[in-house]
Enzyme design. Structure first.
Site, PDB file in Angstrom:
ATOM      1  N   ASN A 161       0.865  -1.183   0.000  1.00  0.00           N
ATOM      2  CA  ASN A 161       0.000   0.000   0.000  1.00  0.00           C
ATOM      3  C   ASN A 161       0.899   1.230   0.000  1.00  0.00           C
ATOM      4  O   ASN A 161       1.510   1.541   1.021  1.00  0.00           O
ATOM      5  CB  ASN A 161      -0.893  -0.042   1.251  1.00  0.00           C
ATOM      6  CG  ASN A 161      -1.693   1.229   1.438  1.00  0.00           C
ATOM      7  OD1 ASN A 161      -1.805   2.056   0.529  1.00  0.00           O
ATOM      8  ND2 ASN A 161      -2.263   1.391   2.626  1.00  0.00           N
ATOM      9  N   LYS A 175      -0.016   4.244  -0.236  1.00  0.00           N
ATOM     10  CA  LYS A 175      -0.701   5.399   0.379  1.00  0.00           C
ATOM     11  C   LYS A 175      -0.524   6.642  -0.513  1.00  0.00           C
ATOM     12  O   LYS A 175      -0.486   6.503  -1.732  1.00  0.00           O
ATOM     13  CB  LYS A 175      -0.182   5.641   1.798  1.00  0.00           C
ATOM     14  CG  LYS A 175      -0.184   4.365   2.632  1.00  0.00           C
ATOM     15  CD  LYS A 175       0.088   4.612   4.074  1.00  0.00           C
ATOM     16  CE  LYS A 175       0.172   3.289   4.811  1.00  0.00           C
ATOM     17  NZ  LYS A 175       0.205   3.433   6.255  1.00  0.00           N
ATOM     18  N   HIS A 189      -9.313   0.922   5.303  1.00  0.00           N
ATOM     19  CA  HIS A 189      -8.027   1.117   5.979  1.00  0.00           C
ATOM     20  C   HIS A 189      -8.244   2.078   7.154  1.00  0.00           C
ATOM     21  O   HIS A 189      -9.052   3.003   7.060  1.00  0.00           O
ATOM     22  CB  HIS A 189      -7.002   1.678   4.993  1.00  0.00           C
ATOM     23  CG  HIS A 189      -5.600   1.678   5.527  1.00  0.00           C
ATOM     24  ND1 HIS A 189      -5.161   2.605   6.441  1.00  0.00           N
ATOM     25  CD2 HIS A 189      -4.559   0.850   5.304  1.00  0.00           C
ATOM     26  CE1 HIS A 189      -3.900   2.349   6.741  1.00  0.00           C
ATOM     27  NE2 HIS A 189      -3.505   1.282   6.070  1.00  0.00           N
ATOM     28  N   GLU A 200      -6.643   4.498   8.151  1.00  0.00           N
ATOM     29  CA  GLU A 200      -6.435   5.910   7.814  1.00  0.00           C
ATOM     30  C   GLU A 200      -7.666   6.494   7.129  1.00  0.00           C
ATOM     31  O   GLU A 200      -7.977   7.673   7.291  1.00  0.00           O
ATOM     32  CB  GLU A 200      -5.170   6.056   6.955  1.00  0.00           C
ATOM     33  CG  GLU A 200      -3.910   5.831   7.793  1.00  0.00           C
ATOM     34  CD  GLU A 200      -2.696   5.359   7.024  1.00  0.00           C
ATOM     35  OE1 GLU A 200      -2.688   5.406   5.786  1.00  0.00           O
ATOM     36  OE2 GLU A 200      -1.735   4.910   7.694  1.00  0.00           O
ATOM     37  N   GLU A 232      -5.026  -5.276  10.829  1.00  0.00           N
ATOM     38  CA  GLU A 232      -4.027  -4.226  10.993  1.00  0.00           C
ATOM     39  C   GLU A 232      -4.260  -3.482  12.307  1.00  0.00           C
ATOM     40  O   GLU A 232      -5.063  -2.531  12.346  1.00  0.00           O
ATOM     41  CB  GLU A 232      -4.123  -3.228   9.834  1.00  0.00           C
ATOM     42  CG  GLU A 232      -3.863  -3.838   8.477  1.00  0.00           C
ATOM     43  CD  GLU A 232      -3.290  -2.811   7.523  1.00  0.00           C
ATOM     44  OE1 GLU A 232      -2.209  -3.058   6.989  1.00  0.00           O
ATOM     45  OE2 GLU A 232      -3.908  -1.748   7.347  1.00  0.00           O
ATOM     46  N   GLY A 281       2.943   1.841  10.793  1.00  0.00           N
ATOM     47  CA  GLY A 281       3.938   2.903  10.633  1.00  0.00           C
ATOM     48  C   GLY A 281       4.690   3.253  11.910  1.00  0.00           C
ATOM     49  O   GLY A 281       5.366   4.277  11.971  1.00  0.00           O
ATOM     50  N   SER A 302       3.826  -2.564  10.303  1.00  0.00           N
ATOM     51  CA  SER A 302       5.279  -2.595  10.491  1.00  0.00           C
ATOM     52  C   SER A 302       5.925  -3.913  10.063  1.00  0.00           C
ATOM     53  O   SER A 302       6.889  -4.367  10.695  1.00  0.00           O
ATOM     54  CB  SER A 302       5.636  -2.253  11.945  1.00  0.00           C
ATOM     55  OG  SER A 302       5.212  -0.938  12.257  1.00  0.00           O
TER      56      SER A 302
HETATM   57  C1  PEP Z   1      -0.576  -0.046   6.283  1.00  0.00           C
HETATM   58  O1  PEP Z   1      -0.751   1.169   6.330  1.00  0.00           O
HETATM   59  O2  PEP Z   1      -1.418  -0.782   5.759  1.00  0.00           O
HETATM   60  C2  PEP Z   1       0.631  -0.574   6.915  1.00  0.00           C
HETATM   61  C3  PEP Z   1       0.634  -1.819   7.280  1.00  0.00           C
HETATM   62  O3  PEP Z   1       1.676   0.301   7.074  1.00  0.00           O
HETATM   63  P1  PEP Z   1       3.158  -0.047   7.629  1.00  0.00           P
HETATM   64  O4  PEP Z   1       3.584  -1.326   6.959  1.00  0.00           O
HETATM   65  O5  PEP Z   1       3.976   1.123   7.229  1.00  0.00           O
HETATM   66  O6  PEP Z   1       3.021  -0.219   9.101  1.00  0.00           O
END
Ligand code: PEP
Length: 249
Positions: free
Chosen positions: A9, A11, A93, A95, A163, A169, A209
Protein backbone atom coordinates in the site's frame (compact mmCIF):
# COMPACT_ATOMS: atom_id res chain seq x y z
CA UNK A 1 -5.11 -24.17 -0.70
CA UNK A 2 -5.05 -20.42 -0.14
CA UNK A 3 -2.58 -18.58 -2.36
CA UNK A 4 -0.18 -16.43 -0.37
CA UNK A 5 -0.39 -12.68 -1.00
CA UNK A 6 2.13 -9.87 -0.49
CA UNK A 7 0.24 -6.59 -0.91
CA UNK A 8 1.89 -3.16 -0.90
CA UNK A 9 0.00 0.00 0.00
CA UNK A 10 1.86 3.06 -1.24
CA UNK A 11 -0.70 5.40 0.38
CA UNK A 12 -0.23 9.05 -0.73
CA UNK A 13 3.34 8.44 -1.86
CA UNK A 14 4.79 8.35 -5.33
CA UNK A 15 4.91 10.29 -8.56
CA UNK A 16 6.23 9.15 -11.94
CA UNK A 17 9.72 8.43 -10.56
CA UNK A 18 8.28 5.79 -8.22
CA UNK A 19 7.38 3.59 -11.20
CA UNK A 20 11.06 2.63 -11.35
CA UNK A 21 10.54 0.77 -8.04
CA UNK A 22 7.72 -1.19 -9.63
CA UNK A 23 9.89 -1.96 -12.64
CA UNK A 24 12.65 -3.18 -10.30
CA UNK A 25 10.12 -5.41 -8.56
CA UNK A 26 9.01 -6.95 -11.87
CA UNK A 27 12.67 -7.66 -12.70
CA UNK A 28 13.19 -9.30 -9.30
CA UNK A 29 10.02 -11.40 -9.59
CA UNK A 30 9.22 -12.08 -13.26
CA UNK A 31 6.98 -14.98 -12.19
CA UNK A 32 6.49 -14.96 -8.42
CA UNK A 33 5.23 -18.13 -6.75
CA UNK A 34 2.99 -16.03 -4.50
CA UNK A 35 0.53 -13.28 -5.43
CA UNK A 36 2.19 -9.86 -5.43
CA UNK A 37 0.04 -6.74 -5.47
CA UNK A 38 0.98 -3.06 -5.42
CA UNK A 39 -1.63 -0.38 -4.66
CA UNK A 40 -0.14 2.92 -5.85
CA UNK A 41 -1.91 6.30 -5.66
CA UNK A 42 -4.77 6.54 -8.19
CA UNK A 43 -2.76 8.97 -10.33
CA UNK A 44 -0.21 6.20 -11.07
CA UNK A 45 -2.60 3.28 -11.35
CA UNK A 46 -2.89 3.08 -15.12
CA UNK A 47 0.84 3.48 -15.70
CA UNK A 48 1.55 0.99 -12.93
CA UNK A 49 -0.78 -1.50 -14.62
CA UNK A 50 1.15 -1.02 -17.86
CA UNK A 51 4.46 -1.50 -16.03
CA UNK A 52 3.43 -4.90 -14.63
CA UNK A 53 1.54 -6.12 -17.71
CA UNK A 54 2.54 -9.67 -18.62
CA UNK A 55 4.17 -10.33 -15.23
CA UNK A 56 2.76 -12.14 -12.20
CA UNK A 57 2.44 -8.82 -10.35
CA UNK A 58 -0.90 -7.00 -10.24
CA UNK A 59 -2.06 -3.55 -9.14
CA UNK A 60 -4.96 -2.30 -7.05
CA UNK A 61 -6.67 0.80 -5.70
CA UNK A 62 -6.59 2.17 -2.15
CA UNK A 63 -10.28 3.09 -1.95
CA UNK A 64 -13.38 3.41 -4.14
CA UNK A 65 -16.82 4.98 -3.98
CA UNK A 66 -19.84 2.74 -3.39
CA UNK A 67 -21.68 4.05 -6.47
CA UNK A 68 -20.78 3.22 -10.05
CA UNK A 69 -20.88 6.88 -11.24
CA UNK A 70 -22.44 10.21 -10.41
CA UNK A 71 -21.98 13.60 -8.78
CA UNK A 72 -19.20 12.73 -6.33
CA UNK A 73 -16.40 15.19 -6.98
CA UNK A 74 -12.98 13.76 -6.37
CA UNK A 75 -14.17 10.18 -5.89
CA UNK A 76 -13.31 7.12 -7.96
CA UNK A 77 -15.67 4.23 -8.70
CA UNK A 78 -14.77 0.55 -8.70
CA UNK A 79 -15.48 0.44 -12.46
CA UNK A 80 -12.90 3.19 -12.93
CA UNK A 81 -10.32 1.18 -10.98
CA UNK A 82 -11.02 -1.82 -13.19
CA UNK A 83 -10.75 0.39 -16.28
CA UNK A 84 -7.35 1.63 -15.06
CA UNK A 85 -6.10 -1.95 -14.70
CA UNK A 86 -6.78 -2.82 -11.04
CA UNK A 87 -7.92 -6.25 -9.88
CA UNK A 88 -8.16 -5.43 -6.17
CA UNK A 89 -9.02 -2.52 -3.87
CA UNK A 90 -8.11 -1.86 -0.24
CA UNK A 91 -11.19 -0.79 1.75
CA UNK A 92 -11.70 0.43 5.31
CA UNK A 93 -8.03 1.12 5.98
CA UNK A 94 -7.75 2.72 9.43
CA UNK A 95 -6.43 5.91 7.81
CA UNK A 96 -9.66 6.13 5.75
CA UNK A 97 -11.78 5.29 8.79
CA UNK A 98 -10.01 8.06 10.73
CA UNK A 99 -9.31 10.77 8.11
CA UNK A 100 -12.65 10.40 6.32
CA UNK A 101 -14.81 9.19 9.20
CA UNK A 102 -15.62 5.98 7.30
CA UNK A 103 -17.98 3.76 9.26
CA UNK A 104 -18.44 0.01 8.92
CA UNK A 105 -21.58 0.51 6.79
CA UNK A 106 -19.65 2.79 4.40
CA UNK A 107 -16.95 0.13 4.02
CA UNK A 108 -19.60 -2.53 3.42
CA UNK A 109 -21.28 -0.42 0.70
CA UNK A 110 -17.92 0.20 -0.97
CA UNK A 111 -17.09 -3.50 -0.80
CA UNK A 112 -20.40 -4.34 -2.47
CA UNK A 113 -19.61 -1.87 -5.26
CA UNK A 114 -16.10 -3.29 -5.64
CA UNK A 115 -17.24 -6.92 -5.75
CA UNK A 116 -20.05 -6.07 -8.21
CA UNK A 117 -17.37 -4.53 -10.46
CA UNK A 118 -15.31 -7.74 -10.29
CA UNK A 119 -12.65 -6.50 -7.88
CA UNK A 120 -11.26 -8.36 -4.91
CA UNK A 121 -11.74 -6.31 -1.73
CA UNK A 122 -9.08 -6.24 0.98
CA UNK A 123 -11.18 -5.22 3.98
CA UNK A 124 -9.09 -3.86 6.86
CA UNK A 125 -9.94 -4.33 10.51
CA UNK A 126 -7.93 -3.49 13.60
CA UNK A 127 -8.05 -2.18 17.13
CA UNK A 128 -6.56 0.96 18.68
CA UNK A 129 -4.04 0.73 21.52
CA UNK A 130 -6.70 1.81 24.03
CA UNK A 131 -9.00 -0.95 22.83
CA UNK A 132 -6.24 -3.56 23.11
CA UNK A 133 -5.26 -2.38 26.58
CA UNK A 134 -8.91 -2.60 27.62
CA UNK A 135 -8.95 -6.23 26.35
CA UNK A 136 -11.56 -5.32 23.73
CA UNK A 137 -9.60 -6.41 20.66
CA UNK A 138 -11.71 -9.41 19.61
CA UNK A 139 -14.98 -7.61 20.26
CA UNK A 140 -13.83 -4.68 18.07
CA UNK A 141 -12.61 -6.97 15.29
CA UNK A 142 -15.85 -8.98 15.41
CA UNK A 143 -17.94 -5.81 15.14
CA UNK A 144 -15.87 -4.47 12.25
CA UNK A 145 -16.20 -7.78 10.43
CA UNK A 146 -19.98 -8.02 10.89
CA UNK A 147 -20.43 -4.40 9.83
CA UNK A 148 -17.94 -4.14 6.96
CA UNK A 149 -18.00 -7.50 5.16
CA UNK A 150 -20.86 -7.90 2.69
CA UNK A 151 -22.98 -11.06 2.33
CA UNK A 152 -21.84 -11.63 -1.26
CA UNK A 153 -18.27 -12.31 -0.09
CA UNK A 154 -16.48 -15.44 -1.29
CA UNK A 155 -13.00 -16.89 -0.99
CA UNK A 156 -12.29 -15.34 -4.37
CA UNK A 157 -13.46 -11.75 -3.84
CA UNK A 158 -12.73 -11.20 -0.12
CA UNK A 159 -9.40 -10.78 1.64
CA UNK A 160 -9.34 -9.62 5.28
CA UNK A 161 -6.37 -7.63 6.60
CA UNK A 162 -5.81 -7.50 10.36
CA UNK A 163 -4.03 -4.23 10.99
CA UNK A 164 -3.73 -3.13 14.62
CA UNK A 165 -3.82 0.67 14.35
CA UNK A 166 -1.01 1.07 16.88
CA UNK A 167 1.31 -1.07 14.74
CA UNK A 168 0.85 0.88 11.50
CA UNK A 169 3.94 2.90 10.63
CA UNK A 170 5.21 2.76 14.23
CA UNK A 171 7.72 -0.08 14.18
CA UNK A 172 5.68 -1.77 16.92
CA UNK A 173 4.40 -5.27 16.17
CA UNK A 174 2.09 -7.48 18.25
CA UNK A 175 3.58 -10.69 19.58
CA UNK A 176 3.21 -13.74 17.35
CA UNK A 177 0.69 -15.13 19.85
CA UNK A 178 -1.38 -11.95 19.62
CA UNK A 179 -1.35 -12.08 15.82
CA UNK A 180 -2.30 -15.76 15.88
CA UNK A 181 -5.14 -15.20 18.34
CA UNK A 182 -6.74 -12.54 16.13
CA UNK A 183 -6.22 -14.45 12.88
CA UNK A 184 -7.72 -17.63 14.37
CA UNK A 185 -10.66 -15.55 15.61
CA UNK A 186 -11.20 -13.99 12.16
CA UNK A 187 -11.06 -17.45 10.53
CA UNK A 188 -13.60 -18.86 13.00
CA UNK A 189 -15.93 -15.89 12.46
CA UNK A 190 -15.74 -16.28 8.67
CA UNK A 191 -16.48 -20.01 8.93
CA UNK A 192 -19.43 -19.36 11.23
CA UNK A 193 -20.92 -16.73 8.93
CA UNK A 194 -20.16 -18.12 5.47
CA UNK A 195 -19.72 -21.84 6.16
CA UNK A 196 -16.51 -23.85 6.34
CA UNK A 197 -15.83 -23.93 2.59
CA UNK A 198 -15.91 -20.17 2.04
CA UNK A 199 -14.61 -19.34 5.51
CA UNK A 200 -11.50 -21.45 4.99
CA UNK A 201 -10.78 -20.07 1.54
CA UNK A 202 -10.68 -16.35 2.43
CA UNK A 203 -7.12 -15.08 2.70
CA UNK A 204 -6.09 -13.29 5.89
CA UNK A 205 -3.26 -10.75 5.80
CA UNK A 206 -1.39 -9.26 8.72
CA UNK A 207 -0.46 -5.56 8.42
CA UNK A 208 1.53 -3.26 10.69
CA UNK A 209 5.28 -2.59 10.49
CA UNK A 210 6.08 -5.72 8.45
CA UNK A 211 9.71 -5.58 7.29
CA UNK A 212 12.12 -8.04 5.66
CA UNK A 213 13.56 -8.71 9.14
CA UNK A 214 10.28 -9.80 10.78
CA UNK A 215 8.33 -11.14 7.80
CA UNK A 216 9.37 -14.80 8.04
CA UNK A 217 8.30 -15.23 11.67
CA UNK A 218 4.98 -13.48 11.04
CA UNK A 219 4.33 -15.67 7.99
CA UNK A 220 4.87 -18.71 10.21
CA UNK A 221 1.83 -17.84 12.36
CA UNK A 222 -1.32 -19.90 11.83
CA UNK A 223 -3.90 -18.37 9.48
CA UNK A 224 -1.51 -15.68 8.23
CA UNK A 225 -1.68 -15.91 4.43
CA UNK A 226 0.50 -12.91 3.70
CA UNK A 227 0.90 -9.25 4.53
CA UNK A 228 -0.44 -5.80 3.78
CA UNK A 229 2.65 -3.61 3.81
CA UNK A 230 2.89 0.19 3.93
CA UNK A 231 6.32 1.78 4.36
CA UNK A 232 8.37 -1.27 3.34
CA UNK A 233 6.48 -1.55 0.03
CA UNK A 234 7.82 1.76 -1.28
CA UNK A 235 11.29 0.43 -2.09
CA UNK A 236 11.64 -2.65 -4.27
CA UNK A 237 14.64 -3.79 -2.21
CA UNK A 238 12.60 -3.88 1.01
CA UNK A 239 9.45 -5.34 -0.50
CA UNK A 240 11.50 -8.01 -2.29
CA UNK A 241 12.72 -9.28 1.09
CA UNK A 242 9.11 -9.67 2.22
CA UNK A 243 8.05 -11.41 -1.00
CA UNK A 244 11.03 -13.78 -0.68
CA UNK A 245 10.09 -14.59 2.91
CA UNK A 246 6.54 -15.37 1.79
CA UNK A 247 7.77 -17.54 -1.08
CA UNK A 248 9.79 -19.59 1.43
CA UNK A 249 6.85 -20.04 3.84
C1 PEP B 1 -0.58 -0.05 6.28
O1 PEP B 1 -0.75 1.17 6.33
O2 PEP B 1 -1.42 -0.78 5.76
C2 PEP B 1 0.63 -0.57 6.91
C3 PEP B 1 0.63 -1.82 7.28
O3 PEP B 1 1.68 0.30 7.07
P1 PEP B 1 3.16 -0.05 7.63
O4 PEP B 1 3.58 -1.33 6.96
O5 PEP B 1 3.98 1.12 7.23
O6 PEP B 1 3.02 -0.22 9.10
Amino acid sequence: MRRKLAAGNWKMNGTTAALSELEALTRAFPSPTVDVLICPPATLLHRAAEAVRGTGITVGGQDCHAATSGAHTGDISADMLVDAGANTVILGHSERREDHDEQNEDVRAKARGAMDAGLKAIICVGESLEQREAANTLEIIGGQMSGSIPDQSTGENLIVAYEPIWAIGTGKVPTLNEIGEVHDFIRARLERRFGEGVGRSVRLLYGGSVKPSNAAEIFGVSNVDGALVGGASLKAADFSGIVEALEKT
